[in-house]
Motif scaffolding. Structure first.
Motif, PDB file in Angstrom:
ATOM      1  N   ALA A 194      10.180 -32.760  -8.985  1.00 35.92           N
ATOM      2  CA  ALA A 194      11.346 -32.923  -8.116  1.00 35.92           C
ATOM      3  C   ALA A 194      11.198 -31.948  -6.951  1.00 35.92           C
ATOM      4  N   ILE A 195      11.307 -32.462  -5.734  1.00 32.80           N
ATOM      5  CA  ILE A 195      11.278 -31.611  -4.545  1.00 32.80           C
ATOM      6  C   ILE A 195      12.730 -31.280  -4.218  1.00 32.80           C
ATOM      7  N   GLU A 196      13.107 -30.022  -4.359  1.00 36.35           N
ATOM      8  CA  GLU A 196      14.493 -29.632  -4.111  1.00 36.35           C
ATOM      9  C   GLU A 196      14.754 -29.336  -2.645  1.00 36.35           C
ATOM     10  N   VAL A 247       4.885 -20.480   7.939  1.00 40.64           N
ATOM     11  CA  VAL A 247       4.808 -20.784   6.514  1.00 40.64           C
ATOM     12  C   VAL A 247       5.859 -21.840   6.165  1.00 40.64           C
ATOM     13  N   ILE A 248       5.426 -22.856   5.434  1.00 40.16           N
ATOM     14  CA  ILE A 248       6.335 -23.869   4.901  1.00 40.16           C
ATOM     15  C   ILE A 248       6.421 -23.630   3.397  1.00 40.16           C
ATOM     16  N   LYS A 249       7.659 -23.454   2.895  1.00 39.10           N
ATOM     17  CA  LYS A 249       7.870 -23.244   1.463  1.00 39.10           C
ATOM     18  C   LYS A 249       8.497 -24.498   0.863  1.00 39.10           C
ATOM     19  N   VAL A 250       7.918 -24.952  -0.241  1.00 41.57           N
ATOM     20  CA  VAL A 250       8.414 -26.127  -0.941  1.00 41.57           C
ATOM     21  C   VAL A 250       8.884 -25.687  -2.323  1.00 41.57           C
ATOM     22  N   ASN A 258      10.629 -36.425  -2.308  1.00 45.70           N
ATOM     23  CA  ASN A 258      11.311 -36.419  -3.600  1.00 45.70           C
ATOM     24  C   ASN A 258      11.535 -37.838  -4.106  1.00 45.70           C
ATOM     25  N   GLU A 259      11.886 -38.731  -3.202  1.00 43.89           N
ATOM     26  CA  GLU A 259      12.076 -40.139  -3.588  1.00 43.89           C
ATOM     27  C   GLU A 259      10.775 -40.716  -4.148  1.00 43.89           C
ATOM     28  N   ALA A 260       9.650 -40.338  -3.556  1.00 43.38           N
ATOM     29  CA  ALA A 260       8.356 -40.884  -3.961  1.00 43.38           C
ATOM     30  C   ALA A 260       7.785 -40.243  -5.221  1.00 43.38           C
ATOM     31  N   ILE A 296      11.746 -34.913   5.282  1.00 39.06           N
ATOM     32  CA  ILE A 296      10.477 -34.898   4.556  1.00 39.06           C
ATOM     33  C   ILE A 296      10.724 -34.633   3.072  1.00 39.06           C
ATOM     34  N   ALA A 297      11.575 -33.649   2.770  1.00 36.97           N
ATOM     35  CA  ALA A 297      11.891 -33.325   1.375  1.00 36.97           C
ATOM     36  C   ALA A 297      12.505 -34.529   0.668  1.00 36.97           C
TER      37      ALA A 297
END
Length: 158
Positions: A84-86, A94-97, A72-74, A67-68
């Motif tokens: 930028a999604i690292e 909990v989901i941390k982005v 990030n590509e999109a 998913i990351a």
């Protein structure tokens, strides 16, 4: 929706951070900070849901690394340049982005209380669409206030 490249053959699909931030500050002046935040989060959530559908990710995966990478590509350097999604990690419900170079933090002075409302909403909408879960999102760490990343936390609602 028309293709932005065909409607802007010379300028293309991108605009500047300066213009995007002017939209935000203009909305804050006209509507107030709280109403602007609500509107930008809602707009981001809609964008994120549509993006997840466009990427074929609706309910498709629980693999947070995948998913990351796809998000990030999109929206990262090869996409719309929103942020930028690292990495994305799960801790219980909990989901941390972890993001860097978010559009909302760009150009802001250290110590600014600016929140990444549109980006928070975009990731929120995408994760909701991908996981099929109702989530609540918050911007918990900021590069403007000593963080190494802008961190968004999404808690599953029951």
């Amino acid at each position: 929706m028309s293709n932005p490249l065909t409607s802007r053959p010379t300028l293309g699909q991108f605009s500047s951070i300066v213009c995007f931030k002017a939209v935000i500050t203009g909305m804050e002046e006209a509507l107030g900070e709280k109403a602007t935040s609500i509107a930008l989060i809602a707009a981001g959530r809609q964008r994120g849901k549509n993006l997840a559908k466009e990427l074929g990710l609706s309910g498709a995966s629980q693999d947070l690394d995948l998913i990351a990478d796809k998000l990030n590509e999109a929206i990262g350097a090869n996409g719309t340049h929103l942020a930028a999604i690292e990495k994305i990690v799960a801790q219980g419900d909990v989901i941390k982005v972890y993001c860097s170079e978010t559009i909302c933090s760009a150009g802001e002075p250290q110590g600014s209380d600016r929140k990444c409302t549109f980006t928070l909403g975009a990731v929120w909408g995408a994760l909701s669409e991908i996981t099929g879960k109702k989530l609540r999102g918050t911007h918990t760490e900021s590069v403007l206030r000593g963080g190494t990343n802008d961190v968004f936390e999404y808690t599953t609602l029951t």
